[in-house]
Scaffold this active site. Sequence first.
Site, mmCIF file in Angstrom:
data_model
loop_
_atom_site.group_PDB
_atom_site.id
_atom_site.type_symbol
_atom_site.label_atom_id
_atom_site.label_comp_id
_atom_site.label_asym_id
_atom_site.label_seq_id
_atom_site.Cartn_x
_atom_site.Cartn_y
_atom_site.Cartn_z
ATOM 1 N N MET A 101 -9.374 7.750 -0.336
ATOM 2 C CA MET A 101 -10.240 8.111 0.804
ATOM 3 C C MET A 101 -10.802 9.507 0.585
ATOM 4 S SD MET A 101 -7.947 6.861 4.029
ATOM 5 C CE MET A 101 -6.925 5.381 3.979
ATOM 6 N N MET A 104 -11.454 -6.428 5.589
ATOM 7 C CA MET A 104 -10.620 -5.442 6.294
ATOM 8 C C MET A 104 -10.186 -6.009 7.647
ATOM 9 S SD MET A 104 -10.168 -2.811 4.359
ATOM 10 C CE MET A 104 -9.265 -1.856 5.584
ATOM 11 N N ASP A 127 -4.940 3.485 -1.900
ATOM 12 C CA ASP A 127 -6.065 3.775 -1.010
ATOM 13 C C ASP A 127 -6.661 5.135 -1.339
ATOM 14 O OD1 ASP A 127 -6.137 1.497 0.857
ATOM 15 O OD2 ASP A 127 -4.093 2.154 1.356
ATOM 16 N N HIS A 152 -8.362 0.652 -3.904
ATOM 17 C CA HIS A 152 -9.262 0.412 -2.769
ATOM 18 C C HIS A 152 -10.011 1.713 -2.500
ATOM 19 C CE1 HIS A 152 -9.543 -0.552 1.845
ATOM 20 N NE2 HIS A 152 -10.723 -0.542 1.259
ATOM 21 N N SER A 188 0.840 -1.201 0.000
ATOM 22 C CA SER A 188 0.000 0.000 0.000
ATOM 23 C C SER A 188 0.874 1.249 0.000
ATOM 24 C CB SER A 188 -0.895 0.004 1.236
ATOM 25 O OG SER A 188 -1.456 1.302 1.390
ATOM 26 N N MET A 248 -12.301 3.874 -0.582
ATOM 27 C CA MET A 248 -12.989 4.105 0.693
ATOM 28 C C MET A 248 -13.731 5.427 0.544
ATOM 29 S SD MET A 248 -9.880 2.810 3.079
ATOM 30 C CE MET A 248 -8.774 2.961 1.699
ATOM 31 N N HIS A 285 -1.211 -1.308 -4.222
ATOM 32 C CA HIS A 285 -2.472 -1.007 -3.551
ATOM 33 C C HIS A 285 -2.581 0.508 -3.343
ATOM 34 C CE1 HIS A 285 -5.880 -2.163 -0.928
ATOM 35 N NE2 HIS A 285 -5.499 -1.163 -0.144
ATOM 36 N N ASP A 297 -6.347 -6.608 4.498
ATOM 37 C CA ASP A 297 -5.759 -5.261 4.436
ATOM 38 C C ASP A 297 -5.825 -4.627 5.822
ATOM 39 O OD1 ASP A 297 -4.973 -2.694 3.809
ATOM 40 O OD2 ASP A 297 -6.741 -2.216 2.607
#
Length: 236
Positions: free
Chosen positions: A35, A135, A33, A64, A8, A66, A31, A173
């Site tokens: 957000m 998660m 993220d 990913h 990540s 979020m 990965h 993760d």
Amino acid sequence: MVTQISPSILAADFARLADEVARIPSADWLHVDVMDNHFVPNLTLGLPVVESLSRATDIPLDLHLMITDPDRWAPEYAAAGGASVTFHAEAATAPLRLARTLRGMDTRAGLALNPGTSVEPYADLLADFDMLLIMTVEPGFGGQPFLPQVLPKLRQAKQIAERQGLDIWLQVDGGITPQTIDECADAGANVFVAGSAVFSADDPDAMVAALRARADAAAHARQTAMGVGAAEASSS
Ligand code: DX5
Ligand code: ZN
């Protein structure tokens, strides 16, 4: 199922992303993220950074999301270069339709579950997904401790997948380190996200290899134990 490691970049230096990615050439995935400060209380990066990253590396992007309203945004992230796009079950309005849209764009579709979300209500949807992300921390921040309470759900997800004969990947993760990866592999995970463990290591690529070796060994031991169990059951 082959073990895959997805470092990540949340734990990398955001001012030098291309250089950071060049330090992990043996990673299977990158990965990323995303957000939005709504679905989780943190804000990271968006479409322009994903587009730039997809041009800067040959490692496939494991996005990913979020974010709220993935129904609106996930296809845009697929178009921006996500080889795999995972959205949260808690945020999606029409998860099946969204999975089919992503697959129709030649993108792998992933469904993510927070620690407090059960897998049973989603069992009938899994055939439309390429990956289920369990998660192992509350989403939002890197560097949090692994939540072992999630392991029974991981085992349950593995059983559901086997019962349905699905070729779905199981990703974990959050808090994945050389100390926690064995129990995840033993519970059935085969795709491992690791942020701090990889990017705080002196040699991040060696850490990727070390994590893969540990997970492979645990998966092998699991299969051997199951094989012995099956043989004992059939001979009794
Ligand atoms: C947390 C993110 C994770 C995070 C993992 O919400 O989804 O991908 O980067 O970081 P570590 O490995 O440090 O727990
Ligand atoms: Zn993540």
